[in-house]
Design a protein around this motif. Structure first.
Motif, mmCIF file in Angstrom:
data_model
loop_
_atom_site.group_PDB
_atom_site.id
_atom_site.type_symbol
_atom_site.label_atom_id
_atom_site.label_comp_id
_atom_site.label_asym_id
_atom_site.label_seq_id
_atom_site.Cartn_x
_atom_site.Cartn_y
_atom_site.Cartn_z
ATOM 1 N N TYR A 1 0.819 -1.213 0.000
ATOM 2 C CA TYR A 1 0.000 0.000 0.000
ATOM 3 C C TYR A 1 0.854 1.265 0.000
ATOM 4 C CZ TYR A 1 -4.286 -2.655 0.698
ATOM 5 O OH TYR A 1 -5.339 -3.505 0.533
ATOM 6 N N GLN A 2 2.029 1.222 0.624
ATOM 7 C CA GLN A 2 2.918 2.384 0.602
ATOM 8 C C GLN A 2 3.372 2.674 -0.826
ATOM 9 O OE1 GLN A 2 4.749 4.440 3.540
ATOM 10 N NE2 GLN A 2 4.280 5.528 1.652
ATOM 11 N N ASN A 3 3.792 1.631 -1.544
ATOM 12 C CA ASN A 3 4.233 1.804 -2.927
ATOM 13 C C ASN A 3 3.089 2.304 -3.813
ATOM 14 O OD1 ASN A 3 6.744 0.830 -2.165
ATOM 15 N ND2 ASN A 3 6.338 -1.251 -2.855
ATOM 16 N N LEU A 4 1.910 1.714 -3.614
ATOM 17 C CA LEU A 4 0.758 2.103 -4.432
ATOM 18 C C LEU A 4 0.346 3.538 -4.139
ATOM 19 C CD1 LEU A 4 -1.447 1.338 -6.436
ATOM 20 C CD2 LEU A 4 -2.796 0.429 -4.522
ATOM 21 N N PHE A 5 0.324 3.916 -2.861
ATOM 22 C CA PHE A 5 -0.046 5.276 -2.463
ATOM 23 C C PHE A 5 0.898 6.286 -3.106
ATOM 24 C CE2 PHE A 5 0.470 8.922 0.350
ATOM 25 C CZ PHE A 5 -0.838 9.316 0.578
ATOM 26 N N ASN A 6 2.202 6.026 -3.034
ATOM 27 C CA ASN A 6 3.179 6.952 -3.611
ATOM 28 C C ASN A 6 2.986 7.089 -5.119
ATOM 29 O OD1 ASN A 6 4.310 7.300 -1.082
ATOM 30 N ND2 ASN A 6 5.949 5.819 -1.408
ATOM 31 N N LYS A 7 2.678 5.962 -5.768
ATOM 32 C CA LYS A 7 2.476 5.995 -7.217
ATOM 33 C C LYS A 7 1.222 6.774 -7.576
ATOM 34 C CE LYS A 7 3.142 4.881 -11.525
ATOM 35 N NZ LYS A 7 4.198 5.564 -12.303
ATOM 36 N N MET A 8 0.136 6.563 -6.842
ATOM 37 C CA MET A 8 -1.102 7.300 -7.096
ATOM 38 C C MET A 8 -0.888 8.790 -6.876
ATOM 39 S SD MET A 8 -3.727 4.679 -5.169
ATOM 40 C CE MET A 8 -5.205 5.681 -5.396
ATOM 41 N N GLN A 9 -0.087 9.112 -5.855
ATOM 42 C CA GLN A 9 0.163 10.516 -5.525
ATOM 43 C C GLN A 9 0.985 11.203 -6.616
ATOM 44 O OE1 GLN A 9 2.397 11.308 -1.788
ATOM 45 N NE2 GLN A 9 0.583 12.448 -1.167
ATOM 46 N N SER A 10 1.920 10.484 -7.203
ATOM 47 C CA SER A 10 2.814 11.104 -8.186
ATOM 48 C C SER A 10 2.259 11.061 -9.612
ATOM 49 C CB SER A 10 4.185 10.415 -8.155
ATOM 50 O OG SER A 10 4.065 9.046 -8.516
ATOM 51 N N SER A 11 1.440 10.045 -9.929
ATOM 52 C CA SER A 11 1.011 9.846 -11.320
ATOM 53 C C SER A 11 -0.468 10.053 -11.560
ATOM 54 C CB SER A 11 1.394 8.429 -11.789
ATOM 55 O OG SER A 11 2.775 8.223 -11.682
ATOM 56 N N GLY A 12 -1.268 10.149 -10.490
ATOM 57 C CA GLY A 12 -2.709 10.213 -10.675
ATOM 58 C C GLY A 12 -3.298 8.817 -10.791
ATOM 59 N N PHE A 13 -4.624 8.711 -10.822
ATOM 60 C CA PHE A 13 -5.253 7.390 -10.824
ATOM 61 C C PHE A 13 -6.671 7.498 -11.361
ATOM 62 C CE2 PHE A 13 -6.240 9.494 -6.888
ATOM 63 C CZ PHE A 13 -7.549 9.146 -6.596
ATOM 64 N N PHE A 14 -7.265 6.333 -11.642
ATOM 65 C CA PHE A 14 -8.675 6.280 -12.042
ATOM 66 C C PHE A 14 -9.233 4.917 -11.654
ATOM 67 C CE2 PHE A 14 -6.526 4.331 -15.593
ATOM 68 C CZ PHE A 14 -7.392 3.352 -16.048
ATOM 69 N N ALA A 15 -10.567 4.831 -11.586
ATOM 70 C CA ALA A 15 -11.235 3.594 -11.203
ATOM 71 C C ALA A 15 -12.587 3.521 -11.900
ATOM 72 C CB ALA A 15 -11.412 3.526 -9.688
ATOM 73 N N TYR A 16 -13.119 2.322 -12.015
ATOM 74 C CA TYR A 16 -14.453 2.116 -12.597
ATOM 75 C C TYR A 16 -15.489 2.057 -11.484
ATOM 76 C CZ TYR A 16 -12.200 1.095 -17.033
ATOM 77 O OH TYR A 16 -11.476 1.184 -18.186
ATOM 78 N N THR A 17 -16.663 2.656 -11.744
ATOM 79 C CA THR A 17 -17.719 2.722 -10.740
ATOM 80 C C THR A 17 -19.083 2.526 -11.397
ATOM 81 O OG1 THR A 17 -18.744 4.107 -9.028
ATOM 82 C CG2 THR A 17 -17.905 5.232 -10.973
ATOM 83 N N ASN A 18 -20.064 2.065 -10.596
ATOM 84 C CA ASN A 18 -21.453 1.995 -11.049
ATOM 85 C C ASN A 18 -22.222 3.246 -10.652
ATOM 86 O OD1 ASN A 18 -21.116 -1.333 -10.116
ATOM 87 N ND2 ASN A 18 -21.472 -0.719 -12.218
ATOM 88 N N ASP A 19 -21.563 4.119 -9.879
ATOM 89 C CA ASP A 19 -22.196 5.336 -9.386
ATOM 90 C C ASP A 19 -22.057 6.442 -10.434
ATOM 91 O OD1 ASP A 19 -22.959 7.670 -8.070
ATOM 92 O OD2 ASP A 19 -22.121 7.034 -6.148
ATOM 93 N N ALA A 20 -23.169 6.762 -11.064
ATOM 94 C CA ALA A 20 -23.135 7.772 -12.137
ATOM 95 C C ALA A 20 -22.698 9.133 -11.610
ATOM 96 C CB ALA A 20 -24.504 7.875 -12.798
#
Length: 517
Positions: A370-389
């Protein structure tokens, strides 16, 4: 009359022959279509025999490498990170694709790693919280356990302070001390980590204000020390036993005994000052309004606020002063230790048992993940799929809308979509390099952990389908053959009858012409 009947019969047979020939032609067309379908089926089957799939190394069974069909959840999961490599999937802009749960946790954290972990049910604090109340007696079995945890917190802060070049003047005993207070802002409790300070010795004016601070020959500040601890004196009952009522002097002020310490100690901000009354008893020093006077002088402006005679400490927060990822990690870790240790005493909503923490070795790899993932999301941005319009319409681009309730129309849930997007470059792979201490790019063709193999299951399914479809076509073809054979038999009979009737008609015509000639 006979001739007319024969001619009518001949016309009927001719019509039936025509129908027969048309039916035969239709069946021939149908057989041709079946032949075309068979040819297409063979082509599809031959193509299916070359079907491949992507697999990824997931571990070893002894010396044998174990490969599993590639999928988003497998590639980016904690288990993969523990066994081989930690992968992330990105889009063409470099943004990390994460689950909706991870995206929600990051959004709630406002960029704070500890809050990110808490939202996922984790804490990086690797200390026991059993002994939060320090025993007064150093001989108590829990005293050393308490001080060991306390020392671990101080050492964590020492590493952070050292990394950013802050000298807190540590000697044999640690300073500063730490506290965790809570305020209710109407939406719940919020914690603040703060730093207490020792009292710097000062020269005072007659009115009690500070004229100047005292420094030693090396220019270092001199701090106030005391050789005594002031212990309350309690009244005694008729049997000479101490009660819980503190004894007072003739003016009603509580009295204390001054117990000399083996070694002088530093005085901290907020400690009450004491004086001797006319009877030689120690009492707390008060101002003209009867409010208790406390030590307030410090090197950095921390002070003690008096409200209704009650002393309330006001501390200076320990802010993050680093610039590197390593410094931030040290700060977050020290903060997590302090929070876990002190918050449970003052925040009724906080329960350390609700979190998977670093005291369990099984959680260590997850925390690293989670530390590695958090740092990557913080530096590069992120996106996810949702059913919530509504999430998908927030304008930030963080959430992409999925029409299917199970997200089966997304690469997160559909392995075929995921594999195809990797192959055509819509999605890309990176893995965490322990050498570079960051994620580096890779591809399905270059990564030694990924291989393309024959898709035996797809081939078997194609073979089953081919066999079933071919048998169906052959059944249809046999049925058409039977119908053709039936038409041929019928055609032969009609043709024979046609020839016979035509012969009769021809003779009748010939006879008629001979009569009238």
């Amino acid at each position: 009359m006979g001739m007319s009947a024969s001619q009518a019969r001949l016309l009927s047979i001719t019509a039936r022959l025509s129908d027969n020939e048309n039916s035969g032609q239709s069946i021939s067309y149908s057989k041709q279509r079946l032949a075309d379908q068979t040819e297409q089926l063979n082509a599809e089957y031959n193509e299916a025999l070359s079907a491949t799939k992507l697999t990824v190394l997931t571990g070893f069974n002894g010396a044998d490498a174990q490969y599993t069909d590639i999928s988003y959840n497998l590639m980016t999961g904690i288990q993969m990170a523990s066994n081989t490599k930690q992968y992330v999937v990105t889009d063409t802009m470099g943004r990390v694709m994460v689950s909706e749960n991870i995206a929600d946790a990051y959004t709630k954290s406002s960029g704070d790693y500890n809050k990110f972990l808490q939202a996922l049910g984790y804490s990086q604090a690797d200390i026991s919280l059993e002994y939060k109340n320090k025993p007064a007696d150093s001989a108590d079995e829990n005293y050393s356990k308490y001080t060991a945890v306390e020392e671990k917190i101080h050492q964590a802060w020492d590493k952070y302070f050292e990394s950013v070049g802050i000298d807190i003047g540590d000697s044999n005993e640690h300073s500063p001390e730490f506290s965790y207070t809570l305020t209710n802002d109407g939406s719940g409790f919020v914690g603040y980590l703060q730093q207490t300070n020792y009292v710097q010795k000062a020269n005072l004016a007659p009115d009690g204000s500070i004229q100047s601070y005292v420094f030693d020959g090396n220019g270092e500040p001199v701090f106030e020390t005391t050789e005594y601890e002031y212990v309350p004196v309690y009244e005694k009952d008729a049997n000479g036993n101490s009660t819980s009522v503190q004894a007072t002097d003739k003016n009603g002020y509580p009295i204390y005994n001054a117990v000399k310490l083996d070694t002088p100690r530093l005085i901290t901000v907020g400690e009450p000052k004491y004086t001797i009354n006319d009877d030689g008893q120690y009492i707390a020093l008060t101002d003209n309004d009867g409010k208790q006077i406390v030590y307030e002088s410090t090197t950095d402006g921390a002070y003690l606020k008096l409200q209704d005679g009650v002393a309330t400490k006001v501390y200076q927060p320990i802010n993050y002063d680093g610039t590197t990822q390593e410094q931030r990690a040290l700060y977050d870790y020290a903060f997590a230790l302090t929070e876990a240790y002190l918050r449970s005493d003052v925040d009724p909503a906080y329960n350390s048992a609700d979190y998977k923490n670093g005291t369990d070795s099984d959680n260590v790899s997850a925390l690293t993940y989670y530390q590695n993932l958090f740092n990557k999301m913080q530096s590069s941005g992120f996106f996810a799929y949702t059913n919530d319009a509504m999430k998908a319409m927030d304008g930030t681009g963080i959430y992409k809308y999925s029409k299917e309730s199970d997200k089966s129309d997304t690469p997160e849930k559909d392995n075929t979509i995921f594999e195809n997007m990797l192959k055509n470059g819509e999605l890309q792979l990176q893995y965490y390099s322990t050498t570079d201490k960051s994620f580096v790019g890779t591809s399905i063709s270059d990564d030694e952990s990924i291989q393309e193999v024959k898709d035996e299951s797809a081939i078997a399914a194609a073979e089953t389908k081919y066999t079933q479809d071919l048998e169906d076509l052959e059944r249809k073809d046999k049925k058409l053959d039977l119908e053709l054979k039936k038409l041929d038999t019928e055609h032969s009979a009609l043709q024979t009858e046609y020839d016979s009737v035509k012969n009769v008609v021809d003779k009748n015509v010939e006879k008629t012409f001979s009569i009238f000639s």
